[in-house]
Write a protein that holds these residues in place. Structure first.
Motif, mmCIF file in Angstrom:
data_model
loop_
_atom_site.group_PDB
_atom_site.id
_atom_site.type_symbol
_atom_site.label_atom_id
_atom_site.label_comp_id
_atom_site.label_asym_id
_atom_site.label_seq_id
_atom_site.Cartn_x
_atom_site.Cartn_y
_atom_site.Cartn_z
ATOM 1 N N PRO A 338 -12.932 -46.976 -11.945
ATOM 2 C CA PRO A 338 -13.596 -46.634 -13.217
ATOM 3 C C PRO A 338 -13.622 -45.131 -13.524
ATOM 4 N N PHE A 339 -12.879 -44.327 -12.738
ATOM 5 C CA PHE A 339 -12.973 -42.897 -12.959
ATOM 6 C C PHE A 339 -11.789 -42.322 -13.719
ATOM 7 N N LEU A 340 -10.899 -43.149 -14.178
ATOM 8 C CA LEU A 340 -9.867 -42.691 -15.095
ATOM 9 C C LEU A 340 -10.452 -42.749 -16.500
ATOM 10 N N LEU A 341 -10.582 -41.600 -17.142
ATOM 11 C CA LEU A 341 -11.362 -41.508 -18.373
ATOM 12 C C LEU A 341 -10.528 -41.197 -19.606
ATOM 13 N N ILE A 342 -9.211 -41.315 -19.531
ATOM 14 C CA ILE A 342 -8.368 -41.168 -20.717
ATOM 15 C C ILE A 342 -7.404 -42.355 -20.791
ATOM 16 N N ASP A 343 -7.109 -42.778 -22.014
ATOM 17 C CA ASP A 343 -6.276 -43.962 -22.229
ATOM 18 C C ASP A 343 -4.871 -43.629 -22.705
ATOM 19 N N LYS A 344 -4.725 -42.567 -23.514
ATOM 20 C CA LYS A 344 -3.434 -42.253 -24.117
ATOM 21 C C LYS A 344 -3.267 -40.744 -24.254
ATOM 22 N N ILE A 345 -2.016 -40.297 -24.232
ATOM 23 C CA ILE A 345 -1.657 -38.918 -24.558
ATOM 24 C C ILE A 345 -0.728 -38.971 -25.764
ATOM 25 N N PHE A 346 -1.093 -38.205 -26.813
ATOM 26 C CA PHE A 346 -0.309 -38.222 -28.055
ATOM 27 C C PHE A 346 0.579 -36.991 -28.219
ATOM 28 N N LEU A 380 -19.346 -36.627 -17.874
ATOM 29 C CA LEU A 380 -18.134 -37.438 -17.895
ATOM 30 C C LEU A 380 -17.248 -37.091 -19.089
ATOM 31 N N ILE A 381 -17.857 -36.615 -20.170
ATOM 32 C CA ILE A 381 -17.050 -36.118 -21.291
ATOM 33 C C ILE A 381 -16.277 -34.878 -20.844
ATOM 34 N N VAL A 382 -16.957 -33.987 -20.097
ATOM 35 C CA VAL A 382 -16.274 -32.805 -19.558
ATOM 36 C C VAL A 382 -15.171 -33.231 -18.604
ATOM 37 N N GLU A 383 -15.449 -34.226 -17.758
ATOM 38 C CA GLU A 383 -14.423 -34.717 -16.832
ATOM 39 C C GLU A 383 -13.230 -35.292 -17.586
ATOM 40 N N ALA A 384 -13.495 -35.988 -18.680
ATOM 41 C CA ALA A 384 -12.396 -36.544 -19.473
ATOM 42 C C ALA A 384 -11.555 -35.436 -20.097
ATOM 43 N N MET A 385 -12.222 -34.380 -20.570
ATOM 44 C CA MET A 385 -11.480 -33.237 -21.096
ATOM 45 C C MET A 385 -10.636 -32.604 -19.997
#
Length: 466
Positions: A338-346, A380-385
């Motif tokens: 559950p620690f992968l916090l991004i789904d796509k790169i555009f 977690l928002i910071v981690e996602a960034m």
């Protein structure tokens, strides 16, 4: 902010000038030094302990009475505008300005000698593309007390027009215009500073013009020249005789242009607006400009630019085919649910990356983070960034699967609004400095449904798995 097709510039080598400060009368040496991309203009007081650096930033302006003064943590740079105007006029983007006193040398009261020194040093292109602020709407600032006003409007290039009117017979209404920066050297740079006799008398009485002489300031005689004033001027300027020329200025100096005063005001506008910190694509119209209105406008414009940058939501079609889906992301990043916090790169370039995450109620952190009113934790928002930025730095190595990314620093972390289930997060990370030795220094933004929700300055380093 727009990235142009032109490369940033700096000077090729060190070059120095010596002289005296207009108001302090102190001997001073100024050294222009090359600087890296995205460095901008910075002053360094090499005469003080620790050799502190002061950025040429409008927010550090503390005094505009006799020129523009910068102050950072009690360290001053006085009368910085003529130096900055020369750098802008030659379209030099990055430079460190070493100085061994509080005030640059006044030279002849213009930017001419700074221009000559910088041209002697030569100009080099850097690897990073130049960025500029493209004006899309009219921006203005007006000082109600003096009637001074600056208006900035859309234009295909940086242009400046100044209009001055001091309400005196000796110096009436004057205008000056710079159509393109390439004309700065020939049309504006040698326009000297000026003052009125009544101002000179006041400055002399208070000991505030110790480095002045008749060769670095045009003095307009707007009142009768008394014998006492005559003696004071002769003593201050070390002259045997002082007289008034037919055109109303003190002698020993000939005007370069009939509208030299308006041209020097234009020079000051360019120097003061350099404190915005970025190039401008727009037309400036300045009516009765002065250092106060110039720098107040620079502060306003700087604030608007930063606000637009923060709210500049990337225009991404979330339904388009992504550059990387979650499967490809997992081939690069070591993180897993559950620690992968991004789904796509555009988008992914040498200097930026854009990704996204769809926040659902199925996120495990919602089980314990306010279950009755679920909110995504800010950390977690910071981690996602950071994970989005990790894609950027790992794209610089051929075998990203063999590297891990570790935080080194977080600065200026701000949370603007909460993120809830159902929100779509878009992350944008821009390099602040080029990636070197696996260290990535970036500015990161997170947008929830088109609104800025978090921002941070992040630094991370990749390390090879042993």
């Amino acid at each position: 902010m727009t990235t142009t097709d032109f490369k940033q510039t700096t000077i090729s080598k060190d070059v120095s000038l010596t002289g005296v400060g207009l108001h302090t009368g102190n001997d001073v040496t100024l050294v222009f030094k090359p600087a890296p991309a995205n460095h901008g203009y910075k002053f360094q007081r090499v005469d003080l302990e620790g050799q502190p650096v002061i950025e040429a930033d409008a927010n550090f302006v503390t005094d505009t009475k006799r020129g523009t003064t910068l102050d950072k943590n009690g360290v001053h740079i006085n009368t910085c505008e003529h130096v900055l105007a020369a750098l802008v006029g030659l379209e030099i983007d990055n430079c460190l300005i070493e100085i061994d006193n509080s005030e640059p040398p006044i030279m002849d009261g213009s930017s001419k000698f700074f221009i000559e020194a910088l041209e002697k040093a030569g100009i080099d292109s850097l690897d990073e593309n130049r960025k500029e602020y493209v004006v899309k709407d009219v921006i203005s600032y007006r000082d109600e007390e003096t009637g001074s006003e600056i208006i900035l409007m859309p234009s295909d290039s940086y242009q400046v027009t100044t209009m001055v009117d001091f309400g005196t017979k000796v110096l009436g209404t004057q205008n000056a215009t710079l159509e393109k920066l390439s004309d700065f050297k020939s049309e504006i740079s040698d326009s000297r500073t000026f003052s009125f006799l009544h101002e000179i008398e006041m400055l002399l009485e208070h000991g505030l013009i110790k480095g002045g002489d008749l060769n670095n300031a045009i003095v307009y005689v707007d009142k009768e020249l008394s014998s006492k004033t005559m003696e004071n001027l002769k003593k201050a300027f070390n002259k045997d005789n002082v007289s008034v020329k037919p055109n109303g200025i003190l002698d020993n100096l000939t005007l370069h242009y009939p509208n030299e005063a308006a041209r020097h005001k234009l020079l000051d506008v360019i120097g003061d607006l350099a404190l915005v910190g970025t190039r401008i694509r727009g037309k400036v119209i300045a009516n009765k400009p002065g250092h106060y209105v110039n720098t107040q406008f620079a502060k306003k414009l700087s604030k608007l630019i930063k606000l637009e940058a923060r709210n500049n939501v990337p225009k991404i079609d979330l339904n388009q085919e992504p550059l990387m889906d979650v499967v490809k992301i997992m081939e690069v990043l070591p993180h897993r649910p559950p620690f992968l916090l991004i789904d796509k790169i555009f988008e992914l370039s040498d200097s930026h990356v854009i990704g996204c995450k769809n926040v659902t109620m199925n996120e495990q952190f919602f089980n314990g983070h306010f279950p009755g009113a679920p909110v995504m934790p800010g950390v977690l928002i910071v981690e996602a960034m950071a994970q989005t930025g990790g894609i950027l730095v790992l794209s610089t190595v051929p075998d990203p699967e063999n590297y891990l990314t570790f935080f080194m620093k977080m600065d200026n972390v701000k949370f603007k609004r909460k993120v809830s289930p159902g929100d779509t997060l878009i992350f944008k990370c821009d390099l602040i400095t080029p990636i070197r030795r696996g260290i990535c220094h970036m500015q990161a933004y997170a947008y929830a449904n088109g609104v800025l929700c978090a921002e941070a300055e992040l630094m991370a380093q990749i390390s090879k798995v042993k």
